[in-house]
Design a protein around this motif. Structure first.
Motif, mmCIF file in Angstrom:
data_model
loop_
_atom_site.group_PDB
_atom_site.id
_atom_site.type_symbol
_atom_site.label_atom_id
_atom_site.label_comp_id
_atom_site.label_asym_id
_atom_site.label_seq_id
_atom_site.Cartn_x
_atom_site.Cartn_y
_atom_site.Cartn_z
ATOM 1 N N MET A 249 0.850 -1.195 0.000
ATOM 2 C CA MET A 249 0.000 0.000 0.000
ATOM 3 C C MET A 249 0.882 1.240 0.000
ATOM 4 S SD MET A 249 -3.218 -1.067 2.421
ATOM 5 C CE MET A 249 -2.189 -1.669 3.746
ATOM 6 N N ASP A 250 0.228 2.375 -0.126
ATOM 7 C CA ASP A 250 0.981 3.610 -0.367
ATOM 8 C C ASP A 250 1.498 4.296 0.893
ATOM 9 O OD1 ASP A 250 -1.456 4.374 0.609
ATOM 10 O OD2 ASP A 250 -1.917 5.790 -0.993
ATOM 11 N N GLY A 251 1.160 3.769 2.097
ATOM 12 C CA GLY A 251 1.638 4.396 3.320
ATOM 13 C C GLY A 251 0.901 5.694 3.629
ATOM 14 N N ILE A 252 1.337 6.360 4.697
ATOM 15 C CA ILE A 252 0.658 7.588 5.132
ATOM 16 C C ILE A 252 1.486 8.831 4.830
ATOM 17 C CG2 ILE A 252 -0.625 6.387 6.946
ATOM 18 C CD1 ILE A 252 1.408 7.551 8.965
ATOM 19 N N GLY A 253 2.539 8.677 4.040
ATOM 20 C CA GLY A 253 3.468 9.784 3.781
ATOM 21 C C GLY A 253 2.808 11.078 3.337
ATOM 22 N N ARG A 254 1.727 10.966 2.559
ATOM 23 C CA ARG A 254 1.056 12.172 2.050
ATOM 24 C C ARG A 254 -0.047 12.683 2.972
ATOM 25 N NH1 ARG A 254 0.123 10.387 -4.309
ATOM 26 N NH2 ARG A 254 2.332 10.038 -4.828
ATOM 27 N N GLN A 255 -0.214 12.016 4.105
ATOM 28 C CA GLN A 255 -1.335 12.349 4.990
ATOM 29 C C GLN A 255 -0.942 13.182 6.208
ATOM 30 O OE1 GLN A 255 -4.361 11.494 3.890
ATOM 31 N NE2 GLN A 255 -3.291 10.584 2.140
ATOM 32 N N LYS A 256 0.271 13.691 6.228
ATOM 33 C CA LYS A 256 0.726 14.434 7.405
ATOM 34 C C LYS A 256 -0.169 15.650 7.661
ATOM 35 C CE LYS A 256 5.033 15.406 9.751
ATOM 36 N NZ LYS A 256 6.490 15.327 9.689
ATOM 37 N N GLY A 257 -0.688 15.721 8.891
ATOM 38 C CA GLY A 257 -1.575 16.816 9.270
ATOM 39 C C GLY A 257 -2.998 16.644 8.783
ATOM 40 N N ARG A 258 -3.303 15.484 8.174
ATOM 41 C CA ARG A 258 -4.630 15.282 7.591
ATOM 42 C C ARG A 258 -5.365 14.068 8.156
ATOM 43 N NH1 ARG A 258 -3.428 15.033 1.322
ATOM 44 N NH2 ARG A 258 -5.684 14.775 1.258
ATOM 45 N N LEU A 259 -4.698 13.270 8.974
ATOM 46 C CA LEU A 259 -5.332 12.057 9.504
ATOM 47 C C LEU A 259 -6.387 12.415 10.553
ATOM 48 C CD1 LEU A 259 -2.221 9.726 10.013
ATOM 49 C CD2 LEU A 259 -3.935 9.579 8.191
ATOM 50 N N ILE A 366 2.090 6.112 16.225
ATOM 51 C CA ILE A 366 2.398 6.021 14.793
ATOM 52 C C ILE A 366 3.878 5.675 14.650
ATOM 53 C CG2 ILE A 366 2.593 7.288 12.606
ATOM 54 C CD1 ILE A 366 0.239 9.004 13.462
ATOM 55 N N ARG A 367 4.165 4.675 13.837
ATOM 56 C CA ARG A 367 5.564 4.284 13.589
ATOM 57 C C ARG A 367 5.837 4.268 12.092
ATOM 58 N NH1 ARG A 367 8.717 1.149 18.110
ATOM 59 N NH2 ARG A 367 7.511 1.829 19.914
ATOM 60 N N ARG A 368 7.001 4.806 11.729
ATOM 61 C CA ARG A 368 7.475 4.770 10.343
ATOM 62 C C ARG A 368 8.816 4.047 10.331
ATOM 63 N NH1 ARG A 368 6.989 9.497 6.472
ATOM 64 N NH2 ARG A 368 5.985 7.854 5.214
ATOM 65 N N ASN A 369 8.839 2.903 9.664
ATOM 66 C CA ASN A 369 10.045 2.061 9.668
ATOM 67 C C ASN A 369 10.508 1.780 11.103
ATOM 68 O OD1 ASN A 369 10.249 1.887 6.792
ATOM 69 N ND2 ASN A 369 11.011 3.997 6.804
ATOM 70 N N SER A 370 9.538 1.429 11.944
ATOM 71 C CA SER A 370 9.742 1.050 13.353
ATOM 72 C C SER A 370 10.105 2.215 14.264
ATOM 73 C CB SER A 370 10.814 -0.047 13.479
ATOM 74 O OG SER A 370 10.426 -1.188 12.741
ATOM 75 N N LYS A 371 10.211 3.427 13.743
ATOM 76 C CA LYS A 371 10.544 4.592 14.571
ATOM 77 C C LYS A 371 9.279 5.355 14.940
ATOM 78 C CE LYS A 371 13.517 8.678 14.800
ATOM 79 N NZ LYS A 371 14.453 9.562 14.073
ATOM 80 N N ALA A 372 9.098 5.587 16.245
ATOM 81 C CA ALA A 372 7.905 6.286 16.732
ATOM 82 C C ALA A 372 7.882 7.740 16.258
ATOM 83 C CB ALA A 372 7.856 6.227 18.256
ATOM 84 N N GLN A 373 6.686 8.181 15.833
ATOM 85 C CA GLN A 373 6.479 9.557 15.371
ATOM 86 C C GLN A 373 5.565 10.295 16.346
ATOM 87 O OE1 GLN A 373 7.579 10.583 11.914
ATOM 88 N NE2 GLN A 373 8.870 8.820 12.413
ATOM 89 N N ASN A 374 5.643 11.608 16.332
ATOM 90 C CA ASN A 374 4.725 12.403 17.139
ATOM 91 C C ASN A 374 3.363 12.408 16.441
ATOM 92 O OD1 ASN A 374 3.284 14.233 18.627
ATOM 93 N ND2 ASN A 374 4.849 15.813 18.607
ATOM 94 N N PRO A 375 2.341 11.763 17.021
ATOM 95 C CA PRO A 375 1.029 11.681 16.358
ATOM 96 C C PRO A 375 0.415 13.032 16.029
ATOM 97 C CG PRO A 375 1.133 10.148 18.200
ATOM 98 C CD PRO A 375 2.338 11.030 18.294
ATOM 99 N N ARG A 376 0.695 14.037 16.878
ATOM 100 C CA ARG A 376 0.099 15.356 16.646
ATOM 101 C C ARG A 376 0.524 15.948 15.298
ATOM 102 N NH1 ARG A 376 -2.834 17.870 20.350
ATOM 103 N NH2 ARG A 376 -2.810 17.123 22.485
ATOM 104 N N SER A 377 1.688 15.586 14.826
ATOM 105 C CA SER A 377 2.162 16.096 13.538
ATOM 106 C C SER A 377 1.369 15.499 12.375
ATOM 107 C CB SER A 377 3.652 15.771 13.348
ATOM 108 O OG SER A 377 4.413 16.321 14.400
ATOM 109 N N TRP A 378 0.744 14.383 12.631
ATOM 110 C CA TRP A 378 0.033 13.652 11.571
ATOM 111 C C TRP A 378 -1.473 13.825 11.635
ATOM 112 C CZ3 TRP A 378 2.591 11.066 7.679
ATOM 113 C CH2 TRP A 378 3.967 10.966 7.837
ATOM 114 N N LEU A 379 -1.993 14.125 12.845
ATOM 115 C CA LEU A 379 -3.438 14.275 13.007
ATOM 116 C C LEU A 379 -3.885 15.680 12.650
ATOM 117 C CD1 LEU A 379 -3.748 12.402 16.412
ATOM 118 C CD2 LEU A 379 -4.420 11.514 14.167
ATOM 119 N N ARG A 380 -5.162 15.777 12.285
ATOM 120 C CA ARG A 380 -5.739 17.089 11.968
ATOM 121 C C ARG A 380 -5.669 18.007 13.177
ATOM 122 N NH1 ARG A 380 -11.137 14.447 9.397
ATOM 123 N NH2 ARG A 380 -10.206 13.636 7.463
ATOM 124 N N ARG A 381 -5.464 19.270 12.885
ATOM 125 C CA ARG A 381 -5.388 20.244 13.984
ATOM 126 C C ARG A 381 -6.759 20.424 14.641
ATOM 127 N NH1 ARG A 381 -1.058 19.245 12.536
ATOM 128 N NH2 ARG A 381 0.747 20.598 12.224
#
Length: 381
Positions: A249-259, A366-381
């Protein structure tokens, strides 16, 4: 022994005592005393290791009990929800059947009245027709008209009888269907009560187990160790899931700030990167929610893990492709199983307090290649 002698010599110099005193401290008696102390220390270390090993086994046993109780709660909760949904559907269906029965009964009454009138008319027409045949004074045209009229009434009578029979058959079918649904409703209510008792029993057992676990994790060091072990277990689970599943699948790379957020009206209890204990920080975020609140997938993907994991309770792990994964923990029960494909916004679990939590909440990561990400950066404001 050399270290002991060195320390003793240093001690002698510090005291600036006589050579006789130094000789006394450096005597074989002291050496034997040090050996005895060393042996005692080794025995104490061995005893402490035995105690620690026992404590770890007890803690693991309690965690296994916690898993058993929380899985039991999850199963009971799921059965109760399913029973409630089916009861609602049955209630609506029974109400609809009763309405249909009422309409068919009125239809039956109307058809019976029509049939009565047709029978009376048929009898009178047939009688008049017979009289016309006896009396030679009537003309042929009138006799034919009476015969045709009697024939039509006879056809209408047959049609009315057929309709009434069909209505009666429908009523019998509705009655049988209604009895079956009412029986199912009674069975569901009995099951519902049984699962309620199971749920309450499991919740009481869970409460005692959680209390026992907390008594054993009394200091920051043991708590830190438990959290570190939980992190290792999670990494192992993720690694196994990745090895077992290859999700193109295409991953969430284009969804930053939009999930979308995984639960509605979330209140953040713990944020990504804030201190958990010692040097350990939160790898995700904890969101407060009410028991039973739907937990929704933030993006489409495939469920690669859906089970109880120590420290995270009932957890769902979704692979979105390209090394991107989202994790949903602390759930009361899971709505999806490993291998299920899910769409964005689809309910995958319900909020709970599994994993030994003291309040209903959701652990989201949220993990990208096993590295934890800050969810707030990916979720809608």
């Amino acid at each position: 022994m050399n270290i002991s002698l060195l320390n003793n010599s240093f001690f002698c110099r510090r005291l600036a005592t006589t050579a006789l005193v130094c000789l006394a401290f450096s005597s074989p008696i002291l050496v034997h005393a040090s050996d005895a102390e060393l042996k005692g220390m080794k025995q104490e270390i061995s005893r402490q290791n035995t105690v620690l090993s026992k404590q770890k086994k007890e803690l693991s046993s309690l965690q296994n009990s916690l898993k058993k109780h929380e899985v039991s709660i999850a199963n009971a909760s799921k059965k109760i929800r399913n029973a409630e949904q089916e009861l609602t559907t049955l209630k609506s269906s029974i109400s609809s059947l009763k309405q249909q029965q009422s309409e068919l009964t009125q239809q039956q009454i109307g058809q019976t009245e029509i049939l009565k009138d047709l029978l009376v008319n048929y009898y009178l027409t047939s009688r008049n027709n017979q009289l016309s045949n006896v009396l030679s004074g009537d003309d042929v045209t009138k006799m034919d008209r009476m015969t045709q009229y009697a024939q039509r009434i006879s056809e209408a009578r047959v049609g009315a009888i057929s309709q009434l029979e069909f209505t009666n058959m429908q009523l019998e079918e509705k009655e049988a269907d209604l009895l079956e649904k009412q029986q199912r409703q009674s069975e569901l209510l009995a099951q519902y009560k049984k699962e309620k008792v199971t749920l309450q029993t499991s919740q009481n057992k869970r409460k005692k187990t959680v209390s026992s676990i907390r008594k054993r994790i009394t200091n920051e060091s043991s708590y830190l160790n438990e959290l570190q072990q939980n992190e290792k277990r999670l990494k192992t689970a993720i690694a196994k899931a990745k090895a077992k599943n290859n999700v193109p699948m295409d991953g969430i790379g284009r969804q930053k700030g939009r999930l979308p957020w995984p639960i509605s009206n979330p209140k953040t209890l713990h944020s990504f990167g804030t201190k958990q204990t010692g040097q350990l920080t939160w790898k995700g975020m904890v969101l407060a929610g009410d028991y039973g609140t739907p937990v929704k997938a933030v993006y489409s993907g495939k469920v690669v893990f859906a089970d109880w994991l120590r420290g995270y309770g009932l957890m769902v792990l979704i692979d979105h492709g390209k090394g991107d994964m989202t994790l949903y923990g602390y759930n009361q029960s899971l709505m999806k199983k490993e291998g299920d494909k899910v769409r964005a916004g689809e309910t995958i679990a319900v909020v709970g307090d599994s994993g030994g939590q003291d309040r209903p909440s959701l652990y989201f990561e949220i993990r990208r290649n096993s590295k934890a990400q800050n969810p707030r950066s990916w979720l809608r404001r």
